[in-house]
Design a protein around this motif. Structure first.
Motif, PDB file in Angstrom:
ATOM      1  N   PRO A  91     -25.631 -39.266  16.309  1.00 25.21           N
ATOM      2  CA  PRO A  91     -24.520 -38.731  15.097  1.00 25.21           C
ATOM      3  C   PRO A  91     -25.151 -37.527  14.464  1.00 25.21           C
ATOM      4  O   PRO A  91     -24.244 -36.815  13.928  1.00 25.21           O
ATOM      5  N   TYR A  92     -26.359 -37.506  14.094  1.00 26.48           N
ATOM      6  CA  TYR A  92     -27.123 -36.445  13.298  1.00 26.48           C
ATOM      7  C   TYR A  92     -27.173 -35.153  14.081  1.00 26.48           C
ATOM      8  O   TYR A  92     -26.717 -34.114  13.271  1.00 26.48           O
ATOM      9  N   LEU A  93     -27.224 -35.010  15.202  1.00 29.53           N
ATOM     10  CA  LEU A  93     -27.103 -33.944  16.387  1.00 29.53           C
ATOM     11  C   LEU A  93     -25.766 -33.417  16.207  1.00 29.53           C
ATOM     12  O   LEU A  93     -25.451 -32.128  15.881  1.00 29.53           O
ATOM     13  N   LEU A  94     -24.754 -34.371  16.298  1.00 30.78           N
ATOM     14  CA  LEU A  94     -23.487 -33.924  16.180  1.00 30.78           C
ATOM     15  C   LEU A  94     -22.833 -33.400  14.907  1.00 30.78           C
ATOM     16  O   LEU A  94     -22.217 -32.419  14.699  1.00 30.78           O
ATOM     17  N   ARG A 113     -31.775 -21.569  14.669  1.00 30.25           N
ATOM     18  CA  ARG A 113     -32.883 -21.533  14.180  1.00 30.25           C
ATOM     19  C   ARG A 113     -32.952 -22.246  12.861  1.00 30.25           C
ATOM     20  O   ARG A 113     -33.469 -23.366  12.597  1.00 30.25           O
ATOM     21  N   LEU A 114     -32.171 -21.733  11.830  1.00 28.87           N
ATOM     22  CA  LEU A 114     -32.222 -22.206  10.440  1.00 28.87           C
ATOM     23  C   LEU A 114     -31.503 -23.518  10.413  1.00 28.87           C
ATOM     24  O   LEU A 114     -31.929 -24.245   9.792  1.00 28.87           O
ATOM     25  N   GLU A 118     -33.235 -26.758   9.118  1.00 30.19           N
ATOM     26  CA  GLU A 118     -32.510 -27.603   7.837  1.00 30.19           C
ATOM     27  C   GLU A 118     -32.159 -28.918   8.262  1.00 30.19           C
ATOM     28  O   GLU A 118     -32.343 -29.890   7.399  1.00 30.19           O
ATOM     29  N   ALA A 119     -31.523 -28.871   9.245  1.00 31.11           N
ATOM     30  CA  ALA A 119     -31.150 -30.424   9.654  1.00 31.11           C
ATOM     31  C   ALA A 119     -32.079 -31.128  10.006  1.00 31.11           C
ATOM     32  O   ALA A 119     -32.191 -32.531   9.752  1.00 31.11           O
ATOM     33  N   SER A 129     -36.079 -30.912  18.243  1.00 28.82           N
ATOM     34  CA  SER A 129     -36.825 -29.820  17.934  1.00 28.82           C
ATOM     35  C   SER A 129     -36.484 -28.617  18.549  1.00 28.82           C
ATOM     36  O   SER A 129     -37.032 -27.586  18.338  1.00 28.82           O
ATOM     37  N   GLU A 130     -35.763 -28.881  19.781  1.00 22.63           N
ATOM     38  CA  GLU A 130     -35.494 -27.565  20.669  1.00 22.63           C
ATOM     39  C   GLU A 130     -33.962 -26.862  20.247  1.00 22.63           C
ATOM     40  O   GLU A 130     -32.992 -27.804  20.460  1.00 22.63           O
ATOM     41  N   THR A 131     -34.001 -25.638  19.984  1.00 24.52           N
ATOM     42  CA  THR A 131     -32.697 -25.095  19.590  1.00 24.52           C
ATOM     43  C   THR A 131     -31.698 -25.274  20.870  1.00 24.52           C
ATOM     44  O   THR A 131     -30.369 -25.325  20.813  1.00 24.52           O
TER      45      THR A 131
END
Length: 299
Positions: A91-94, A113-114, A118-119, A129-131
């Motif tokens: 849910p946090y990634l979403l 990246r920002l 920040e997230a 950790s990977e964009t």
């Protein structure tokens, strides 16, 4: 982009009845009593409140994230979760991805990246950790929404109608906070934006003279814009609207002449009252713990 809401993909493809929403959600987990989780999962509205408050807190760290982008992100998530069970997601990634995409659509983009940096600071539970992961999630979100990303929000109608009804600064601010809170309900999936705007104006006009809570609380993500008891009083006020003051009388006359769907206004008001009642039992810690267990079980 459809300049007219009625010609938009929002109206044609993402507006539902309550029974349709219930059927879509039931299809995601048709046998809820089979293998029940050890930790009961929070109810849908508490999940929506958690999303609203967390996104708002996150936005306060980034001065260029506008309220409209927050609203867009929440609708994207609501649409997405009609097709994908929240229990099968991070849910946090979403949330981070939906806001990242919403900022693009709002023409106030944040660098990927920002956003991820920040997230990660805001949600230590993110675990990404990977964009590339955020990019993959963005692709999945766009695909699930079938690339229909343009939205019409209640804010324009709110601004226009606020002038028509002569709302004061405090009433206008309270109405906007109520619109902000409405994204914790299904109203954006049920009704056109002008219905939500009129509902917010009605609640603001009724509650402001009655000493409703100060406007703008939703912007601080610490409390709803309206207390449950005040919202209940507003709903009870439908019986004698024209005796409640000149602004409310003007609103009633305008509604009668405009032939706006009054059943929709009443139902939307009831939805907001129900939200504020539900908010009183909301506990952020409970939702956070449920998400933590869910993410742990997925590993």
């Amino acid at each position: 982009m459809a300049a007219n809401y009625w010609d938009s993909t929002q109206a044609k493809h993402f507006t539902y009845t309550k029974s349709e929403l219930a059927s879509l959600r039931l299809a995601l987990h048709p046998n809820p009593n089979t293998n029940p989780p050890a930790l009961p999962f929070p109810e849908t509205r508490h999940l929506a409140i958690y999303t609203l408050t967390n996104l708002t807190k996150f936005a306060r760290r980034q001065t260029n994230i506008r309220q409209q982008a927050l609203a867009t992100a929440q609708i994207y998530l609501k649409r997405f979760h009609l097709s994908v069970d929240v229990r099968k997601t991070n849910p946090y990634l979403l949330m981070a991805t939906a806001l990242y995409l919403a900022c693009k659509m709002d023409e106030t983009p944040l660098h990927i990246r920002l956003m991820l940096s920040e997230a990660s600071r805001h949600w230590t539970e993110l675990g990404v950790s990977e964009t590339a992961r955020l990019g993959e999630c963005e692709f999945a979100l766009i695909s699930t929404l079938r690339s229909r990303l343009i939205l019409h929000h209640p804010y324009r109608a709110l601004g226009e109608l606020g002038g028509v009804f002569g709302l004061g600064v405090e009433e206008q601010a309270l109405a906007q906070s109520i619109v902000n809170d409405s994204f914790a309900t299904d109203l954006a999936l049920l009704y056109p934006p002008h219905i939500i705007a009129i509902t917010a104006i009605f609640l603001a006009v009724v509650l402001r003279p009655a000493g409703g809570l100060p406007a703008g609380l939703a912007a601080h993500a610490v409390a709803p814009a309206v207390g449950a008891s005040a919202a209940q009083s507003a709903l009870a006020g439908f019986g004698g609207l024209k005796q409640s003051g000149p602004k409310l009388a003007k609103l009633v006359d305008w509604l009668a002449e405009s032939k706006v769907d009054m059943e929709a206004i009443v139902d939307a008001t009831q939805e907001m009252v129900s939200l504020y009642e539900c908010w009183e039992s909301y506990n952020e810690k409970v939702v956070k713990e449920a998400f933590a267990k869910m993410l742990k079980d997925m590993k």
